[in-house]
Motif scaffolding. Sequence first.
Motif, PDB file in Angstrom:
ATOM      1  N   GLY A 106      -5.176   4.276  -7.551  1.00 44.21           N
ATOM      2  CA  GLY A 106      -6.041   4.347  -6.370  1.00 44.21           C
ATOM      3  C   GLY A 106      -6.919   3.115  -6.243  1.00 44.21           C
ATOM      4  O   GLY A 106      -7.146   2.591  -5.141  1.00 44.21           O
ATOM      5  N   SER A 107      -7.424   2.623  -7.390  1.00 43.23           N
ATOM      6  CA  SER A 107      -8.266   1.417  -7.362  1.00 43.23           C
ATOM      7  C   SER A 107      -7.465   0.197  -6.913  1.00 43.23           C
ATOM      8  O   SER A 107      -7.981  -0.692  -6.234  1.00 43.23           O
ATOM      9  N   LYS A 108      -6.189   0.155  -7.286  1.00 41.06           N
ATOM     10  CA  LYS A 108      -5.328  -0.959  -6.859  1.00 41.06           C
ATOM     11  C   LYS A 108      -5.082  -0.888  -5.354  1.00 41.06           C
ATOM     12  O   LYS A 108      -4.998  -1.915  -4.673  1.00 41.06           O
ATOM     13  N   LEU A 109      -4.971   0.323  -4.840  1.00 41.66           N
ATOM     14  CA  LEU A 109      -4.798   0.514  -3.402  1.00 41.66           C
ATOM     15  C   LEU A 109      -6.013  -0.017  -2.652  1.00 41.66           C
ATOM     16  O   LEU A 109      -5.885  -0.701  -1.623  1.00 41.66           O
ATOM     17  N   GLU A 110      -7.197   0.252  -3.188  1.00 44.29           N
ATOM     18  CA  GLU A 110      -8.423  -0.241  -2.569  1.00 44.29           C
ATOM     19  C   GLU A 110      -8.494  -1.769  -2.613  1.00 44.29           C
ATOM     20  O   GLU A 110      -8.956  -2.416  -1.666  1.00 44.29           O
ATOM     21  N   GLU A 111      -7.992  -2.357  -3.694  1.00 41.86           N
ATOM     22  CA  GLU A 111      -7.986  -3.819  -3.794  1.00 41.86           C
ATOM     23  C   GLU A 111      -7.069  -4.445  -2.744  1.00 41.86           C
ATOM     24  O   GLU A 111      -7.395  -5.468  -2.139  1.00 41.86           O
ATOM     25  N   LYS A 148      -6.511   7.524 -10.684  1.00 41.98           N
ATOM     26  CA  LYS A 148      -7.699   6.701 -10.499  1.00 41.98           C
ATOM     27  C   LYS A 148      -7.338   5.223 -10.587  1.00 41.98           C
ATOM     28  O   LYS A 148      -7.802   4.390  -9.784  1.00 41.98           O
ATOM     29  N   LYS A 169       0.836  -1.204   0.000  1.00 42.14           N
ATOM     30  CA  LYS A 169       0.000   0.000   0.000  1.00 42.14           C
ATOM     31  C   LYS A 169       0.871   1.254   0.000  1.00 42.14           C
ATOM     32  O   LYS A 169       0.584   2.222  -0.703  1.00 42.14           O
ATOM     33  N   SER A 184      -6.295  -3.160   0.166  1.00 44.02           N
ATOM     34  CA  SER A 184      -6.965  -3.009   1.462  1.00 44.02           C
ATOM     35  C   SER A 184      -8.068  -4.041   1.635  1.00 44.02           C
ATOM     36  O   SER A 184      -8.255  -4.612   2.721  1.00 44.02           O
ATOM     37  N   SER A 185      -8.795  -4.326   0.551  1.00 44.71           N
ATOM     38  CA  SER A 185      -9.877  -5.305   0.600  1.00 44.71           C
ATOM     39  C   SER A 185      -9.329  -6.709   0.862  1.00 44.71           C
ATOM     40  O   SER A 185      -9.878  -7.464   1.680  1.00 44.71           O
TER      41      SER A 185
END
Length: 330
Positions: A227-232, A224, A201, A234-235
């Motif tokens: 950022g989406s990879k960062l959210e993945e 964008k 992260k 974290s998930s």
Amino acid sequence: PMSPVARATSKRAAWALAALGVLMVTALCASGGRPSATGRQRSESLRVISRSGKDEEMKGAEAYKKTIQTIIDKFDHICPECRTDAEEYYGSKLDEVISLEKKCEADPSACKADAAAYHSLRTEVDGAWHGTECPKEMSMSCRMSSDECKHFPKRACAPRTCYPINLLKSMAKNNRCQDATIQCDGHDKISLKEKKAEAYKHMILTRIAAFAHICAECRGDAKKYYGSKLEEVSSLEKKCEADEAACKDVQNDMDVLIGEVDGAWNGTKCPKEMPMSCKMSSDCKKFPKRACAPKTCHPINLLKSMAKNNNCADAAIECSGQEKVSLKDA
């Protein structure tokens, strides 16, 4: 596997991966060390020791000096926050061995007493190497384990300035281990798997920040994507925390994600969100060779951004579906 070692000169103050002291003496001795200049100059004094010293351990002073020098020379990858402290410790031990040599050379009758001092010094440094008895300069005692690596060091002594997770990462890399744990005095037990998502992260956030200096027209699209990879990440992290049995699958998913993002960042495999594949060239040695970018990027602006970041006066770029352009043409 051979454990790490420390370099005495500040220019090459690099530090090996193993544990600031969890150096495996057998491996070091088996591989040998590069003789230091001081060692060659002092060879005659050691012959004096071997002739006159009744204590047989003094005969090993030359070999032991080489061992310490090997530690100093090979500490290439150890965590940077504690290199200086470890360097000072091991460097001081080398100085003590050399001092004992000089004393014995000047007065052969003192060699027996010097042998006792040498034995004491060796006992101390061996304790630091094995992690069994930590000296005040390397006072943080750590215990480690790895289920997948048979020869992973079990103990380490380190300066208090070391971060345990960085020490563990260094040792895992040196021993080619994907997972290991460490617990040091005054710190919680941590493992590489627990910190893998956190480290990744941080890396993605660094890449997002780097796009603050990339051409304005496609900055938003690039941010964008990352950022989406960062959210993945974290998930996936939360999924593993909620169900320990799912962690193995989570690790596999994490590896796939890391491969995708690395491909996008290095320009080797462009994802659909960053589909414009570009090849670049420049006389600047470290100038990037490839890049992935959103279709909204203008190649010449991307090139200008890269050139500015790398302090290059000239470079060229050719992106898919676009003509080759150079800074001289702009």
